[in-house]
Scaffold this active site. Structure first.
Site, PDB file in Angstrom:
ATOM      1  N   GLU A   1       2.188   5.113  -0.207  1.00  0.00           N
ATOM      2  CA  GLU A   1       1.767   6.493   0.045  1.00  0.00           C
ATOM      3  C   GLU A   1       2.587   7.374  -0.879  1.00  0.00           C
ATOM      4  O   GLU A   1       3.726   7.024  -1.235  1.00  0.00           O
ATOM      5  CB  GLU A   1       1.986   6.896   1.507  1.00  0.00           C
ATOM      6  CG  GLU A   1       1.208   6.051   2.505  1.00  0.00           C
ATOM      7  CD  GLU A   1      -0.294   6.000   2.281  1.00  0.00           C
ATOM      8  OE1 GLU A   1      -0.876   7.036   1.877  1.00  0.00           O
ATOM      9  OE2 GLU A   1      -0.892   4.924   2.475  1.00  0.00           O
ATOM     10  N   ALA A   2       1.988   8.500  -1.251  1.00  0.00           N
ATOM     11  CA  ALA A   2       2.634   9.359  -2.248  1.00  0.00           C
ATOM     12  C   ALA A   2       2.486  10.823  -1.872  1.00  0.00           C
ATOM     13  O   ALA A   2       1.614  11.184  -1.075  1.00  0.00           O
ATOM     14  CB  ALA A   2       1.993   9.113  -3.612  1.00  0.00           C
TER      15      ALA A   2
ATOM     16  N   ASP B   1      -2.069   0.596   6.665  1.00  0.00           N
ATOM     17  CA  ASP B   1      -3.057   0.220   5.636  1.00  0.00           C
ATOM     18  C   ASP B   1      -2.792  -1.219   5.171  1.00  0.00           C
ATOM     19  O   ASP B   1      -3.713  -2.035   5.084  1.00  0.00           O
ATOM     20  CB  ASP B   1      -2.984   1.163   4.427  1.00  0.00           C
ATOM     21  CG  ASP B   1      -3.647   2.522   4.705  1.00  0.00           C
ATOM     22  OD1 ASP B   1      -4.308   2.671   5.746  1.00  0.00           O
ATOM     23  OD2 ASP B   1      -3.483   3.436   3.858  1.00  0.00           O
TER      24      ASP B   1
ATOM     25  N   HIS C   1      -4.099   5.706   6.197  1.00  0.00           N
ATOM     26  CA  HIS C   1      -3.197   6.413   5.269  1.00  0.00           C
ATOM     27  C   HIS C   1      -1.728   6.359   5.679  1.00  0.00           C
ATOM     28  O   HIS C   1      -0.895   7.018   5.062  1.00  0.00           O
ATOM     29  CB  HIS C   1      -3.620   7.865   5.020  1.00  0.00           C
ATOM     30  CG  HIS C   1      -5.015   7.984   4.489  1.00  0.00           C
ATOM     31  ND1 HIS C   1      -5.380   7.502   3.255  1.00  0.00           N
ATOM     32  CD2 HIS C   1      -6.135   8.507   5.050  1.00  0.00           C
ATOM     33  CE1 HIS C   1      -6.669   7.731   3.067  1.00  0.00           C
ATOM     34  NE2 HIS C   1      -7.152   8.332   4.152  1.00  0.00           N
TER      35      HIS C   1
ATOM     36  N   ASP D   1       0.854  -1.194   0.000  1.00  0.00           N
ATOM     37  CA  ASP D   1       0.000   0.000   0.000  1.00  0.00           C
ATOM     38  C   ASP D   1       0.895   1.251   0.000  1.00  0.00           C
ATOM     39  O   ASP D   1       1.391   1.655   1.053  1.00  0.00           O
ATOM     40  CB  ASP D   1      -0.920   0.006   1.221  1.00  0.00           C
ATOM     41  CG  ASP D   1      -1.937   1.130   1.144  1.00  0.00           C
ATOM     42  OD1 ASP D   1      -3.048   0.889   0.650  1.00  0.00           O
ATOM     43  OD2 ASP D   1      -1.599   2.260   1.549  1.00  0.00           O
TER      44      ASP D   1
ATOM     45  N   ASP E   1      -2.389   1.412  -6.796  1.00  0.00           N
ATOM     46  CA  ASP E   1      -1.012   1.228  -6.322  1.00  0.00           C
ATOM     47  C   ASP E   1      -0.101   0.789  -7.461  1.00  0.00           C
ATOM     48  O   ASP E   1       0.983   1.330  -7.644  1.00  0.00           O
ATOM     49  CB  ASP E   1      -0.987   0.217  -5.157  1.00  0.00           C
ATOM     50  CG  ASP E   1      -1.610   0.819  -3.925  1.00  0.00           C
ATOM     51  OD1 ASP E   1      -0.902   1.445  -3.134  1.00  0.00           O
ATOM     52  OD2 ASP E   1      -2.850   0.719  -3.788  1.00  0.00           O
TER      53      ASP E   1
END
Ligand code: AMP
Ligand code: MG
Length: 373
Positions: free
Chosen positions: A146-147, A306, A301, A144, A244
């Site tokens: 994150e960006a 996650d 998040h 998962d 993703d």
């Protein structure tokens, strides 16, 4: 439980014992009802044995579904559909099965139990081997990302991966065996927005001291290799949604000027698997967690939290007998668009395609130069 109840005349049917199921099958006491939708649904669920050719598949299918037990299963499914949550819990308790989860989740659990038992008792399972709980992969690797992000989502903002977490789930044991996590240093927007830190919990210091994405991907691949994934053991990537792999990884690889990893070209979108199995419609992670009767653990998040919560869902689906197989793949061109305008490159993988690639799909781990972005 009497015949009257089984024939649909009673309001509530009590839990059905294995002996009663045997008796039902022997005497064929159940009147079939029009449950075509359920039968169709069950057909895709109980596909044929691994490695069967298309001809064999057809033959086995014909043999299987001509058996009267399928009508009986369809009838029971119809009964279960009419149960209240309290009735479902009562039945599950009597069968000593878990009673956690929403009505849809409980109904599916009960249906799966009866289906498995009836196929077993009627000898179908032994004949074809098709209904055994099959371990389709040795491991699931749940990712998962994150960006980087801004408060107002827009497609002009190029997102970069800043957290790369993975949870390793042993399918045979149903246990989480290890975790991988690294932050990544963004290049286009090295300064995180306040919004991004608030959303993900990732601080400026976390990314400032992190390696670049390419190095992180190399470390991740070393971790996979250390676990003998793709060599001794088979594995599949699991994500929540198509983004993703189809958006974050795709655009990050383009940005970092590296090839998209082969082993990420097919993946399992657990949102789809969950929706199809429990018949709930596609739901966000937090809602899926609620429906299986759990609280979300950790911070939403945060990539690793996650991924851990997605792992709970995978564990529940495995326990309830779902087939967790590739259902999405990367496609070039013809991107679909998210609500925020960002493109994602994914297409569904159907059962026949899964069967064609199953066992043949072998990831390769290219040596990457860590000097690249
Ligand atoms: P998730 O896996 O839902 O935590 O989201 C992955 C990434 O999508 C985040 O790291 C953000 O970059 C972006 N994202 C998620 N939710 C939002 C939001 N409400 N607004 C802007 N970006 C978001
Ligand atoms: Mg996340």
């Amino acid at each position: 439980m009497g015949e009257e109840n089984l024939c649909g005349k009673g309001q509530i049917i009590d839990s059905i014992s294995i002996d009663e199921i045997k008796e039902m099958i022997r005497t064929d006491t159940i009147e079939p009802q029009n449950e075509n939708k359920t039968v169709e649904e069950e057909k895709t669920d109980s596909e044929v044995a691994d490695g069967a050719t298309d001809e064999e598949t057809k033959e086995l299918k014909e043999r299987e579904y001509s058996h009267p037990v399928y009508k009986q299963i369809a009838f029971l499914n119809g009964k279960i559909n009419s149960y209240s949550k309290a009735e479902l819990i009562k039945n599950l308790k009597m069968l000593k099965l878990d009673t956690d989860g929403s009505r849809s989740v409980l109904a599916k659990r009960l249906k799966t139990f009866y289906k498995k038992t009836m196929l077993n008792v009627s000898g179908i399972q032994e004949q074809t081997g098709s209904s055994k709980i099959r371990i389709l992969f040795d491991f699931y690797v749940i990712i998962d990302y994150e960006a980087t992000c801004e408060l107002l989502r827009n497609s002009d903002f190029k997102q970069e991966i800043i957290e790369f977490p993975a949870v390793l789930l042993n399918c045979q044991k149903g246990e989480v065996q290890d975790e991988f996590r690294s932050y990544c240093r963004p290049v286009l927007n090295p300064l995180l927005t306040e919004f991004c830190t608030e959303l993900t919990g990732i601080t400026q210091n976390d990314v400032d001291t992190a390696p670049l994405f390419t190095e992180v991907l190399t470390s991740f691949e070393e971790w996979l290799q250390k676990k003998k994934l793709g060599t001794k053991y088979s594995f599949a990537i699991v994500t929540d949604g198509p983004w993703d792999m189809g958006h974050f990884l795709k655009s990050q690889c383009a940005l970092s000027n590296i090839e998209f990893p082969t082993y990420c070209k097919y993946w399992i979108n657990i949102r789809k698997t969950f929706s199809n199995f429990y018949n709930t419609g596609k739901l966000p992670l937090s809602t899926m967690i609620q429906l299986i009767g759990r609280e979300f653990q950790g911070r939403a998040h945060s990539g690793l939290d996650d991924a851990r919560n997605i792992a709970f869902i995978v564990q529940r689906l495995l326990k309830d007998g779902a087939r967790i197989i590739f259902n999405e793949k990367l496609v070039e061109g013809n991107a679909r668009r998210r609500d925020d305008g960002n493109p994602f490159f994914s297409a569904p993988v159907h059962n026949t395609e899964f069967k064609a690639i199953q066992g043949k799909f072998r990831p390769n781990f290219p040596q990457r130069k860590s000097s690249k972005v």
